[in-house]
Design an enzyme around this catalytic site. Sequence first.
Site, PDB file in Angstrom:
ATOM      1  N   TYR A 186      62.215  43.048  64.264  1.00 16.06           N
ATOM      2  CA  TYR A 186      63.161  43.995  64.849  1.00 16.06           C
ATOM      3  C   TYR A 186      63.204  43.775  66.356  1.00 16.06           C
ATOM      4  O   TYR A 186      62.311  44.173  67.091  1.00 16.06           O
ATOM      5  CB  TYR A 186      62.761  45.442  64.542  1.00 16.06           C
ATOM      6  CG  TYR A 186      62.765  45.803  63.077  1.00 16.06           C
ATOM      7  CD1 TYR A 186      63.354  44.971  62.119  1.00 16.06           C
ATOM      8  CD2 TYR A 186      62.175  46.985  62.631  1.00 16.06           C
ATOM      9  CE1 TYR A 186      63.347  45.306  60.774  1.00 16.06           C
ATOM     10  CE2 TYR A 186      62.179  47.331  61.283  1.00 16.06           C
ATOM     11  CZ  TYR A 186      62.753  46.491  60.365  1.00 16.06           C
ATOM     12  OH  TYR A 186      62.745  46.822  59.037  1.00 16.06           O
ATOM     13  N   PRO A 233      67.791  54.390  52.741  1.00  9.56           N
ATOM     14  CA  PRO A 233      67.705  55.562  51.862  1.00  9.56           C
ATOM     15  C   PRO A 233      68.834  56.563  52.018  1.00  9.56           C
ATOM     16  O   PRO A 233      69.036  57.406  51.150  1.00  9.56           O
ATOM     17  CB  PRO A 233      66.378  56.205  52.284  1.00  9.56           C
ATOM     18  CG  PRO A 233      66.257  55.854  53.742  1.00  9.56           C
ATOM     19  CD  PRO A 233      66.818  54.455  53.848  1.00  9.56           C
ATOM     20  N   LEU A 234      69.587  56.492  53.120  1.00  7.67           N
ATOM     21  CA  LEU A 234      70.587  57.520  53.392  1.00  7.67           C
ATOM     22  C   LEU A 234      71.902  57.319  52.658  1.00  7.67           C
ATOM     23  O   LEU A 234      72.752  58.209  52.660  1.00  7.67           O
ATOM     24  CB  LEU A 234      70.866  57.605  54.904  1.00  7.67           C
ATOM     25  CG  LEU A 234      69.764  58.287  55.727  1.00  7.67           C
ATOM     26  CD1 LEU A 234      69.970  58.032  57.207  1.00  7.67           C
ATOM     27  CD2 LEU A 234      69.724  59.767  55.446  1.00  7.67           C
TER      28      LEU A 234
END
Length: 281
Positions: A64, A210-211
């Site tokens: 990241y 997950p959203l």
Amino acid sequence: MSTTESLRTFKIGGEIEINRLGYGGMQLTGKGVWGDAPDRENAKKVLQAAVEAGVNFIDTADSYGPHTNEVLIADALHPYPKNLLIATKGGLDRTGPNQWPVNGDPKHIRETIDGSLQRLKLDVIDLWQLHRFDSRFPIEETLGPVADAVAAGKIRHVGLSEVDIEQIERASKMLPIVSVQNLYNLGDRKWEYVLDYTIEQGMAFIPWYPLASGPDKLKSKIEKIAAGHNATTAQIALAWLLKRAPNILLIPGTSSIEHLHENLKAGDIELSDDEFKALSE
């Protein structure tokens, strides 16, 4: 999700107890997960707000940025609270924005473990996860440096990402696997059978993305249920995951403190069995 405390937490590897609603750091980077957070001071405040709100599980990766997210977490939170588990990942290269070539070369894996320890200012990584299997290298070779790091006390627990059951079982012959991080949400459940396997094995299951609240056919159902709970569709998507299985750990990410608190409130939403069933069909 029941409000009983026993279902609000999960023990990683059977020993490190964490709150099931955590935080994923990927969004605290530049466009395409490339470069540092555009507003670094705000990003630090988001991380600090998460911990202040009770989050004690933060997920990141050396890829990241690359590297910038781990440095940011250390800058924002070190010295760390005793109960904070920072999970990181390795096994990818970064060649540009939104580019993620897999690299399971044992030399690369060894370097990424040592690099993560240095950037996160940790003596031991509580949960290190292999980002992907690399078809160019037998998994036994890729995990060799990981097993060495566990033996040396640099890594406490090991997890995998985007794997099927056969891959989990093959890796488990090398060293204990305590978690699986696969794509899974209300609208994409192709890894359902892997989730069921992790439940049986006592492993944590960490859905990434997950959203997502599912396809259009779910829209009216989820909106109706959200209205009944005075909640957002995203909160209902998280609440559904929490109710789906007690080993699911959530790591929704955001660069907004307001959105962070909104996500965390999903832990207070108790879907009825009928609501859960309606969304699961």
